[in-house]
Design an enzyme around this catalytic site. Structure first.
Site, mmCIF file in Angstrom:
data_model
loop_
_atom_site.group_PDB
_atom_site.id
_atom_site.type_symbol
_atom_site.label_atom_id
_atom_site.label_comp_id
_atom_site.label_asym_id
_atom_site.label_seq_id
_atom_site.Cartn_x
_atom_site.Cartn_y
_atom_site.Cartn_z
ATOM 1 N N HIS A 89 0.824 -1.218 0.000
ATOM 2 C CA HIS A 89 0.000 0.000 0.000
ATOM 3 C C HIS A 89 0.858 1.268 0.000
ATOM 4 C CE1 HIS A 89 -3.906 -2.047 0.859
ATOM 5 N NE2 HIS A 89 -3.118 -2.931 1.434
ATOM 6 N N ASN A 162 -10.319 -2.693 2.463
ATOM 7 C CA ASN A 162 -9.995 -2.707 1.033
ATOM 8 C C ASN A 162 -11.263 -2.476 0.222
ATOM 9 O OD1 ASN A 162 -7.258 -3.213 1.300
ATOM 10 N ND2 ASN A 162 -7.444 -5.421 1.033
HETATM 11 FE FE1 HDE Z 1 -2.481 -4.736 5.515
HETATM 12 N N1 HDE Z 1 -0.666 -3.969 5.977
HETATM 13 N N2 HDE Z 1 -1.853 -6.539 6.172
HETATM 14 N N3 HDE Z 1 -4.230 -5.598 4.933
HETATM 15 N N4 HDE Z 1 -3.113 -2.990 4.866
HETATM 16 C C1 HDE Z 1 -0.290 -2.699 5.781
HETATM 17 O O1 HDE Z 1 0.808 -1.408 7.390
HETATM 18 C C2 HDE Z 1 -0.770 -6.758 6.926
HETATM 19 C C3 HDE Z 1 -4.593 -6.894 5.081
HETATM 20 C C4 HDE Z 1 -4.365 -2.666 4.432
HETATM 21 O O2 HDE Z 1 -3.150 3.572 3.932
HETATM 22 C C5 HDE Z 1 1.042 -2.382 6.402
HETATM 23 O O3 HDE Z 1 1.119 0.799 7.733
HETATM 24 C C6 HDE Z 1 -0.747 -8.124 7.359
HETATM 25 C C7 HDE Z 1 -5.987 -7.060 4.866
HETATM 26 C C8 HDE Z 1 -4.434 -1.281 4.051
HETATM 27 O O4 HDE Z 1 -1.517 3.355 5.385
HETATM 28 C C9 HDE Z 1 1.448 -3.703 7.067
HETATM 29 C C10 HDE Z 1 -1.846 -8.711 6.824
HETATM 30 C C11 HDE Z 1 -6.449 -5.816 4.574
HETATM 31 C C12 HDE Z 1 -3.153 -0.782 4.282
HETATM 32 C C13 HDE Z 1 0.270 -4.584 6.748
HETATM 33 C C14 HDE Z 1 -2.545 -7.713 6.085
HETATM 34 C C15 HDE Z 1 -5.343 -4.917 4.619
HETATM 35 C C16 HDE Z 1 -2.364 -1.870 4.790
HETATM 36 C C17 HDE Z 1 2.057 -1.765 5.493
HETATM 37 C C18 HDE Z 1 -2.292 -10.170 6.908
HETATM 38 C C19 HDE Z 1 -7.882 -5.403 4.225
HETATM 39 C C20 HDE Z 1 -2.681 0.621 4.004
HETATM 40 C C21 HDE Z 1 2.180 -0.327 5.946
HETATM 41 C C22 HDE Z 1 -2.396 -10.659 8.217
HETATM 42 C C23 HDE Z 1 -8.813 -5.610 5.323
HETATM 43 C C24 HDE Z 1 -2.973 1.536 5.126
HETATM 44 C C25 HDE Z 1 1.332 -0.204 7.096
HETATM 45 C C26 HDE Z 1 -2.503 2.933 4.789
HETATM 46 C C27 HDE Z 1 -1.016 -1.749 5.164
HETATM 47 C C28 HDE Z 1 0.197 -5.830 7.208
HETATM 48 C C29 HDE Z 1 -3.716 -7.998 5.348
HETATM 49 C C30 HDE Z 1 -5.520 -3.523 4.342
HETATM 50 C C31 HDE Z 1 2.780 -4.288 6.632
HETATM 51 C C32 HDE Z 1 0.315 -8.766 8.231
HETATM 52 C C33 HDE Z 1 -6.792 -8.364 4.979
HETATM 53 C C34 HDE Z 1 -5.650 -0.527 3.514
HETATM 54 O O5 HDE Z 1 1.568 -3.552 8.465
#
Ligand code: HDE
Length: 708
Positions: A89, A162
């Site tokens: 993202h 999302n």
């Molecule tokens: Fe994320 N995800 N994600 N994700 N995600 C990040 O956090 C992570 C997941 C989502 O505009 C990171 O600050 C793991 C689902 C958005 O700043 C990180 C898992 C969904 C954004 C991270 C998921 C998301 C992130 C990278 C599986 C939809 C952007 C930078 C367990 C519900 C937020 C940060 C923004 C960002 C980890 C799965 C949505 C690495 C470990 C499911 C919208 O922490």
């Protein structure tokens, strides 16, 4: 008195009202905004600078001096301007706004921001793509992030969702594998921003739980027309808890008031090059023009006792609850009405975390959600340089946040008092715990009985990976199905290893829908599968109309963009009347000429244009209108850019309206009139009706023969 609330300190830390005044707090945040108008140029230490053009040197042509602390301060700061981009993202854009509850939802939750319909809770929303780096294109085929920070009086609530309601994997431990597979390949860092490559398809063809999300990603949802026309989803099942402690399962939904619609693939690809910033520009301009985008927040509500009533497991993030089974109950509205002042300070430094919740909202045991609760804070520590990222203005809650946490990189708060521990008797025991309570109480985790063995196992109730992918495919209209087939064919066509293509077709697609698998196989030159590889129990719901974007349009052209093509000799009156008709409906017309110079009008005057046709290509518009006169149409007919403009708009299934004078131009291009290709100055109402339909889908088979 306490510094933050101004109320007698003996009341703080009890169950008495402990509300910060949101407006005062927001004003306090304003002190972080910096406006240099009328100010002297100074160093970071406050020294006025007399020469910002020349380094301190020995003579005019001599060596520079290390002593030049002004130059060194400037360059040192510059050397450290970049911070690591988000691991996923990274590419995003954001806006401020507010959330307002429609009514008091106290039966469902005690969360304060969902109680008072008069209250506007400030929000900051960041939209993003997932795969590409910070500078990548906006319109690539990808999932979009939809992350909302609610600055509530009880603390920040982050809904980090999302634009698709399911995810690729079921357990957080697979997330690094999935992300490594979808990111650019490690040897050459290709492709930027897309999933059309071997490692992605290798992984998803080996991991059938991804099948449902991958079909969403191959659908038009992955190429949204605008960030304003996307739905949002919390994905996981969450829990709302009311003042009596009663828990209810919910899934969060954002529904755009602008309707839901997408780009067509050719348009998305071209935009990624011609306007990398297409989505962020669209959102920015809409807000600047006062077209504030709105979404409705709603929840699907499942009483706790119904947890096991479904054919799927509520804890499985690869499943939706079809809206036909559980409708979405509206809670309130989100309005985005202010662009950030500074991209880095706000959009880049905002730190979301699904663990940021407030009393009245709680988690479930979804194993993907559970892992996310850890990951987001952890990643900020390296991305934002330490544990004090909550002090960055955009991340600060409007509620007070006193505790014993101290020091660390970039600490900004000047904590007073001697005791940074609890209990203490030196500082009167402050800050103190607040007992949990129905209102303004301390946070209390929902009490859920858990009983089991420590194991590493997936529940059998997570085992069906295909029935909802099939439901999704069956719920699509014919054009949407064709786009899905084309998207799988395009992406797999970019996969070098034939065994990966074949595995996706035979072991995934054939279990979703045999025709889908056979059509994709044919496009790839692979043998057609004749049966699936695993038994699939079909979903008892055959179709879910709520999944098709065809059913999610709105009866309005508000915010749509129309190109009006003119050349020398144009009839100024018809330009004015089409502009007025469109603007009366809330749409925006831009007049485009052969160049950016004004054109001559039929009456002998001049008409300024907004841009040249090359400067604002047809892919930046929803529709095209060509006014008379014959002279201006003739000039356009001899102009390759103008002819391409009309052909491209036709190919992208857009509404095209032309004056009677321009009939010959259509004949020249051999384009037949249809529901969206209209001839006649009087056809304005039909033109507007066609724009409402967003695309002329019936034209699609014919448009395939038109050169791209
Ligand atoms: Fe994320 N995800 N994600 N994700 N995600 C990040 O956090 C992570 C997941 C989502 O505009 C990171 O600050 C793991 C689902 C958005 O700043 C990180 C898992 C969904 C954004 C991270 C998921 C998301 C992130 C990278 C599986 C939809 C952007 C930078 C367990 C519900 C937020 C940060 C923004 C960002 C980890 C799965 C949505 C690495 C470990 C499911 C919208 O922490």
């Amino acid at each position: 008195m306490t510094a933050d609330t101004g109320k007698p300190s003996e009341l703080a830390g009890t169950d008495a009202p402990d509300r910060a005044n949101t407006n005062d707090k927001l004003e306090a945040l304003e002190t972080f905004r910096s406006d240099a108008t009328g100010e002297a140029l100074r160093t970071n230490q406050g020294l006025k600078i007399s020469d910002n053009q020349n380094t301190l040197k020995v003579g005019q042509r001599g060596p520079s001096l290390l002593e030049d602390f002004i130059m060194r301060e400037k360059i040192t700061h510059f050397d450290h301007e970049r911070i690591p981009e988000r691991i996923v993202h990274a590419r995003g854009t954001a806006a401020h706004g507010y959330f307002q509850s429609y009514e008091c939802h106290s039966a469902l939750t005690k969360a304060a921001f969902l109680q008072d319909p008069g209250k506007q809770t400030p929000v900051f929303v960041r939209f993003s793509t997932v795969q590409g780096p910070r500078g990548s294109g906006d319109t690539v085929r990808d999932v979009r992030g939809f992350a909302t920070k609610f600055y509530t009086d009880e603390g920040n609530f982050d809904l980090v969702g999302n634009n698709m309601p399911v995810f690729f994997i079921q357990d957080a431990i697979k997330f690094p594998d999935f992300v490594h597979a979808v990111k650019p390949e490690p040897h050459n860092e290709i492709p930027t921003g897309g999933s059309a490559h071997d490692t992605f398809w290798d992984f998803v063809s080996l991991v059938p739980e991804s099948a449902h999300m991958v079909i969403w990603a191959m659908s038009d949802r992955a190429i949204p027309k605008s960030l304003r026309t996307m739905q949002g989803f919390g994905i996981h099942t969450f829990r709302l808890v009311n003042a009596e402690g009663k828990g209810t399962f919910v899934k969060f939904h954002w529904k755009p008031k602008q309707g839901v619609c997408s780009l067509v693939w050719d348009e998305a690809q071209k935009l990624a090059g011609k306007d990398t910033d297409y989505h962020r520009r669209d959102l920015w301009e809409a807000i600047e023009m006062g077209d504030y985008p709105e979404w409705e927040l709603g929840v699907q509500i499942v009483p706790e006792e119904d947890e096991h009533k479904f054919e799927f497991d509520l804890l499985d993030p690869t499943k939706i609850i079809p809206e036909e089974l559980v409708p979405v109950t509206p809670l309130g509205k989100l309005v985005l009405n202010r662009n950030p002042d500074n991209f880095f300070a706000e959009t880049e430094q905002v730190a979301f975390c699904p663990a940021h919740i407030v009393p009245g909202i709680d988690f479930t045991n979804d194993p993907l959600l559970q892992g996310r609760l850890f990951s987001y804070t952890d990643t900020q520590i390296s991305r934002l340089g330490g544990p004090n990222f909550h002090e960055i203005p955009i991340n600060r809650p409007v509620a007070p946040n006193h505790n014993g946490q101290r020091d660390g990189m970039h600490r900004m708060t000047l904590d007073r008092g001697r005791a940074s521990y609890e209990p203490n008797s030196i500082d009167g025991g402050w800050p103190k715990e607040t007992p949990a309570g129905p209102r303004d109480g301390g946070f209390e985790t929902y009490q859920e009985r858990v009983d089991g063995y420590k194991i590493r196992q997936r529940s059998d109730s997570f085992a069906d990976h295909f029935s909802q992918a099939t439901l999704f495919f069956n719920s699509m209209s014919e054009p949407e199905k064709e786009h899905i087939i084309a998207a799988y064919s395009f992406e797999l066509g970019k996969v070098d290893r034939e065994f990966i293509r074949a595995r996706q077709v035979n072991e995934i697609l054939a279990n979703i829908d045999l025709t889908l698998a056979q059509r994709v196989a044919a496009n790839l030159g692979l043998p057609a599968p004749t049966a699936g590889t695993v038994p699939v129990k079909p979903s008892s719901l055959k179709q879910s109309p709520a999944l098709s974007q065809m059913n999610l349009l709105v009866d309005s052209i508000k915010g749509r963009k129309v190109a009006v093509l003119v050349a020398d000799g144009v009839d100024e009156g018809t330009v004015a009347s089409i502009k007025a008709a469109l603007e009366a409906e809330g749409a925006h017309a831009k007049v485009l000429g052969p160049t950016s110079a004004p054109v001559k009008t039929a009456a002998g005057g001049t008409l300024p244009v907004d841009a040249s046709m090359e400067g604002l290509p047809s892919i930046a518009f929803d529709a095209v209108w060509i006014p008379g006169s014959q002279q201006s149409v003739q000039a356009l007919s001899g102009n390759g850019v103008a002819l391409h403009y009309v052909l491209e708009a036709y190919k992208h299934l857009k509404a095209i309206g032309v004056s009677d004078d321009a009939k010959d131009l259509l004949d020249l291009l051999r384009l037949d009139q249809d529901a969206g290709l209209l001839v006649g100055d009087g056809k304005v109402a039909d033109f507007i009706a066609a724009i409402k339909q967003h695309r002329v889908w019936a034209r699609e088979p014919k448009a395939k023969a038109v050169p791209a």
